[in-house]
Motif scaffolding. Structure first.
Motif, PDB file in Angstrom:
ATOM      1  N   UNK A 381      -9.554  -1.784   7.396  1.00 59.32           N
ATOM      2  CA  UNK A 381      -8.124  -1.537   7.568  1.00 59.32           C
ATOM      3  C   UNK A 381      -7.317  -2.745   7.089  1.00 59.32           C
ATOM      4  N   UNK A 382      -7.755  -3.942   7.473  1.00 53.68           N
ATOM      5  CA  UNK A 382      -7.043  -5.151   7.057  1.00 53.68           C
ATOM      6  C   UNK A 382      -7.036  -5.284   5.540  1.00 53.68           C
ATOM      7  N   UNK A 383      -8.177  -5.012   4.891  1.00 59.99           N
ATOM      8  CA  UNK A 383      -8.242  -5.088   3.429  1.00 59.99           C
ATOM      9  C   UNK A 383      -7.314  -4.062   2.785  1.00 59.99           C
ATOM     10  N   UNK A 384      -7.330  -2.844   3.326  1.00 60.16           N
ATOM     11  CA  UNK A 384      -6.502  -1.787   2.746  1.00 60.16           C
ATOM     12  C   UNK A 384      -5.015  -2.111   2.893  1.00 60.16           C
ATOM     13  N   UNK A 385      -4.623  -2.690   4.021  1.00 63.20           N
ATOM     14  CA  UNK A 385      -3.215  -3.067   4.215  1.00 63.20           C
ATOM     15  C   UNK A 385      -2.787  -4.102   3.178  1.00 63.20           C
ATOM     16  N   UNK A 386      -3.663  -5.078   2.927  1.00 61.94           N
ATOM     17  CA  UNK A 386      -3.342  -6.094   1.918  1.00 61.94           C
ATOM     18  C   UNK A 386      -3.242  -5.454   0.535  1.00 61.94           C
ATOM     19  N   UNK A 387      -4.162  -4.576   0.200  1.00 65.77           N
ATOM     20  CA  UNK A 387      -4.150  -3.937  -1.116  1.00 65.77           C
ATOM     21  C   UNK A 387      -2.908  -3.082  -1.312  1.00 65.77           C
ATOM     22  N   UNK A 388      -2.517  -2.343  -0.281  1.00 71.26           N
ATOM     23  CA  UNK A 388      -1.307  -1.520  -0.381  1.00 71.26           C
ATOM     24  C   UNK A 388      -0.086  -2.399  -0.602  1.00 71.26           C
ATOM     25  N   UNK A 389       0.016  -3.476   0.180  1.00 70.09           N
ATOM     26  CA  UNK A 389       1.188  -4.348   0.077  1.00 70.09           C
ATOM     27  C   UNK A 389       1.252  -5.054  -1.278  1.00 70.09           C
ATOM     28  N   UNK A 390       0.128  -5.592  -1.734  1.00 72.61           N
ATOM     29  CA  UNK A 390       0.145  -6.393  -2.956  1.00 72.61           C
ATOM     30  C   UNK A 390       0.297  -5.534  -4.206  1.00 72.61           C
ATOM     31  N   UNK A 391      -0.367  -4.385  -4.251  1.00 73.20           N
ATOM     32  CA  UNK A 391      -0.195  -3.529  -5.432  1.00 73.20           C
ATOM     33  C   UNK A 391       1.223  -2.973  -5.512  1.00 73.20           C
ATOM     34  N   UNK A 392       1.830  -2.713  -4.371  1.00 78.70           N
ATOM     35  CA  UNK A 392       3.218  -2.244  -4.369  1.00 78.70           C
ATOM     36  C   UNK A 392       4.152  -3.348  -4.864  1.00 78.70           C
ATOM     37  N   UNK A 393       3.893  -4.585  -4.438  1.00 79.00           N
ATOM     38  CA  UNK A 393       4.739  -5.699  -4.868  1.00 79.00           C
ATOM     39  C   UNK A 393       4.548  -6.023  -6.338  1.00 79.00           C
ATOM     40  N   UNK A 394       3.368  -5.747  -6.872  1.00 71.92           N
ATOM     41  CA  UNK A 394       3.071  -6.070  -8.276  1.00 71.92           C
ATOM     42  C   UNK A 394       3.732  -5.100  -9.237  1.00 71.92           C
ATOM     43  N   UNK A 395       4.031  -3.892  -8.798  1.00 70.02           N
ATOM     44  CA  UNK A 395       4.528  -2.874  -9.714  1.00 70.02           C
ATOM     45  C   UNK A 395       5.817  -3.294 -10.394  1.00 70.02           C
ATOM     46  N   UNK A 396       6.757  -3.879  -9.664  1.00 69.61           N
ATOM     47  CA  UNK A 396       8.031  -4.287 -10.269  1.00 69.61           C
ATOM     48  C   UNK A 396       7.821  -5.362 -11.333  1.00 69.61           C
ATOM     49  N   UNK A 397       6.901  -6.290 -11.083  1.00 66.49           N
ATOM     50  CA  UNK A 397       6.613  -7.324 -12.090  1.00 66.49           C
ATOM     51  C   UNK A 397       6.040  -6.720 -13.363  1.00 66.49           C
ATOM     52  N   UNK A 398       5.143  -5.750 -13.204  1.00 63.01           N
ATOM     53  CA  UNK A 398       4.536  -5.134 -14.379  1.00 63.01           C
ATOM     54  C   UNK A 398       5.551  -4.311 -15.165  1.00 63.01           C
ATOM     55  N   UNK A 399       6.480  -3.668 -14.468  1.00 64.67           N
ATOM     56  CA  UNK A 399       7.527  -2.923 -15.176  1.00 64.67           C
ATOM     57  C   UNK A 399       8.391  -3.869 -16.007  1.00 64.67           C
ATOM     58  N   UNK A 400       8.736  -5.029 -15.452  1.00 68.01           N
ATOM     59  CA  UNK A 400       9.487  -6.019 -16.210  1.00 68.01           C
ATOM     60  C   UNK A 400       8.679  -6.516 -17.407  1.00 68.01           C
ATOM     61  N   UNK A 401       7.392  -6.679 -17.206  1.00 71.01           N
ATOM     62  CA  UNK A 401       6.537  -7.140 -18.311  1.00 71.01           C
ATOM     63  C   UNK A 401       6.489  -6.119 -19.435  1.00 71.01           C
TER      64      UNK A 401
END
Length: 471
Positions: A381-401
């Motif tokens: 559960x802890x790993x999945x929470x981190x993955x959900x949070x970080x992949x969601x935060x990364x999406x905006x950076x990748x769109x800008x890229x």
């Protein structure tokens, strides 16, 4: 003589007896009150009810259809259901051992003695008819049979939870394979656009070479870039075919053929509330199955200990015997008997004590498995929470890229066509755009996969407060 009061009394005596062996108590497994999440400090979320059809959160009719087929036709599910039927039958068999078995026996015989023997006897003909109800019953004074029932009941529950584990794992694998296929669809679309762009560039470079404005180096680089894109496209098509084959096996639809879809059209499921309590782990089917296996192993200690004590049994017979059928059921032909038996182990060379030690060791193994399943669930559960949070935060950076790479390619193209820069600058811009496009698509797939991992880790899904308030 009416045997019914006697049987009732014997049953009451058996149930009133003591039960040797330890009674089950849930072991304490220390865990943090909530999963690690710095952004959730000071907040607490109540345990939400499990949503069995959690895949409907993605609002994709094709996915819903695939899951319906998987849960009904997948052979792993069929096998798990058969295991449940077997465990339920074992439980009924164990429960039956608490009650007397009653058998009906009937005998009819006619015999004649011979006078042609060494010592002559009068020739006689005899007839004998006999019908009787017989029973045998073990008085469960030490609780051996009740512990066996307790163990069988726990094993049956564990089998039910094991089927839930299979269902949850199958649903998760099917969903993630579907998302992988949709991701490949998006990557194929992006790569085809890249291939078309590089073919256009190849035409531009050829014209410039023919005009003497570019060298053969530019032409070879353009041809190599076009071939790279074509090879990548073929590999993505291959991967999609394999993903489709896997989906066909998972759903039992071996001829499955899905049209191309758009990964970006799949909505993200609700983000779980901050501060999820670790008590949510109790609803995971694998943890519940591990606990029921622990209950069963604990009860088996009582079964092994009860074997050290005397085994008390009763037998009874009631019926009639006569040489004439007309008098078989009269009071004069009535027969009955009651027997009492006691078996006490005197010398077993330590076998029974060894069985107690073995049963205790198996209980310790089941305890370790149960506690490890809780710890593993907490980490997942802890790993999945981190993955959900970080992949969601990364999406905006990748769109800008992606936007930046697209602008860079446009500028590099203008400069190359105007003769201000070498083709290498345009080639680098092409590669950068293709890589960032694929990275954005794969991050989107990672977001969806992380959400599935979190749903599985929480035991089947969650509902956010807004969704529950609307129900």
């Amino acid at each position: 003589m009416n045997p019914r009061p006697l049987l009732c009394a014997l049953t009451a005596l058996a149930l009133a007896g003591c039960m040797v062996g330890p009674d089950y108590e849930r072991p304490q497994t220390p865990l943090p009150a909530k999963f690690p999440d710095d952004s959730a400090a000071g907040t607490t979320a109540a345990a939400a009810p499990i949503q069995a059809d959690w895949w409907t959160l993605y609002h994709d009719p094709t996915l819903d259809s695939l899951l319906a087929s998987a849960l009904s036709d997948n052979l792993d599910v069929v096998f798990a259901v058969a295991r449940i039927e077997e465990a339920d039958a074992d439980l009924r068999e164990a429960n039956a051992s608490l009650f007397p078995e009653v058998d009906l026996g009937a005998v009819g015989a006619r015999s004649r003695s011979s006078g042609a023997v060494t010592t002559p006897v009068p020739i006689s003909v005899s007839t004998d008819f006999r019908v009787a109800l017989s029973t045998s019953f073990e008085i469960d004074f030490w609780g051996r049979l009740r512990r066996m029932v307790e163990s069988a009941r726990a094993q049956a529950l564990a089998t039910h939870y094991a089927k839930d584990v299979v269902t949850l794992s199958l649903a998760g694998l099917t969903t993630q394979t579907y998302f992988s296929l949709r991701s490949l669809d998006a990557q194929i679309t992006a790569t085809r656009e890249t291939l078309a762009s590089r073919e256009d560039y190849l035409g531009i470079v050829r014209r410039r070479v023919d005009s003497g404005l570019a060298s053969d180096l530019d032409l070879n680089q353009a041809q190599g870039a076009r071939s790279d894109a074509a090879a990548l496209l073929k590999d993505l098509v291959r991967q999609r075919a394999l993903a489709e084959h896997l989906l066909g096996t998972l759903t039992g639809r071996l001829d499955l053929s899905l049209p191309a879809g758009d990964l970006a059209q799949l909505p993200m499921p609700p983000i779980p509330p901050a501060g999820l309590p670790s008590s949510l782990l109790e609803r995971r089917p694998d943890i519940r199955a591990a606990e029921e296996n622990l209950v069963a192993a604990n009860a088996q200690i009582g079964v092994a200990k009860a074997a050290l004590f005397p085994r008390i049994s009763l037998t009874g017979l009631f019926g009639g015997e006569s040489q004439d059928l007309s008098t078989l059921v009269t009071s004069g032909g009535r027969i009955w008997s009651i027997g009492f038996g006691l078996a006490l182990p005197i010398f077993t060379a330590g076998r029974l004590n060894a069985e107690v030690v073995a049963a205790t060791a198996r209980q310790k193994q089941a305890l370790a498995t149960y506690q490890k399943s809780i710890q593993t669930g907490f980490r997942e559960v802890a790993d999945a929470l981190v993955n959900v949070a970080q992949t969601s935060a990364t999406e905006s950076d990748l769109k800008e890229s992606v936007d930046a790479a697209r602008n860079a390619l446009r500028l590099a193209t203008r400069r190359y066509e105007a003769g201000y820069s070498a083709y290498l600058d345009a080639l680098d811009a092409q590669r950068s755009l293709n890589l960032t496009q694929l990275a954005l698509i794969r991050n989107r797939q990672a977001q969806l996969s992380a959400s599935v991992d979190l749903i599985k880790a929480l035991g089947g899904g969650w509902q956010d407060e807004q969704h529950r308030a609307q129900q």
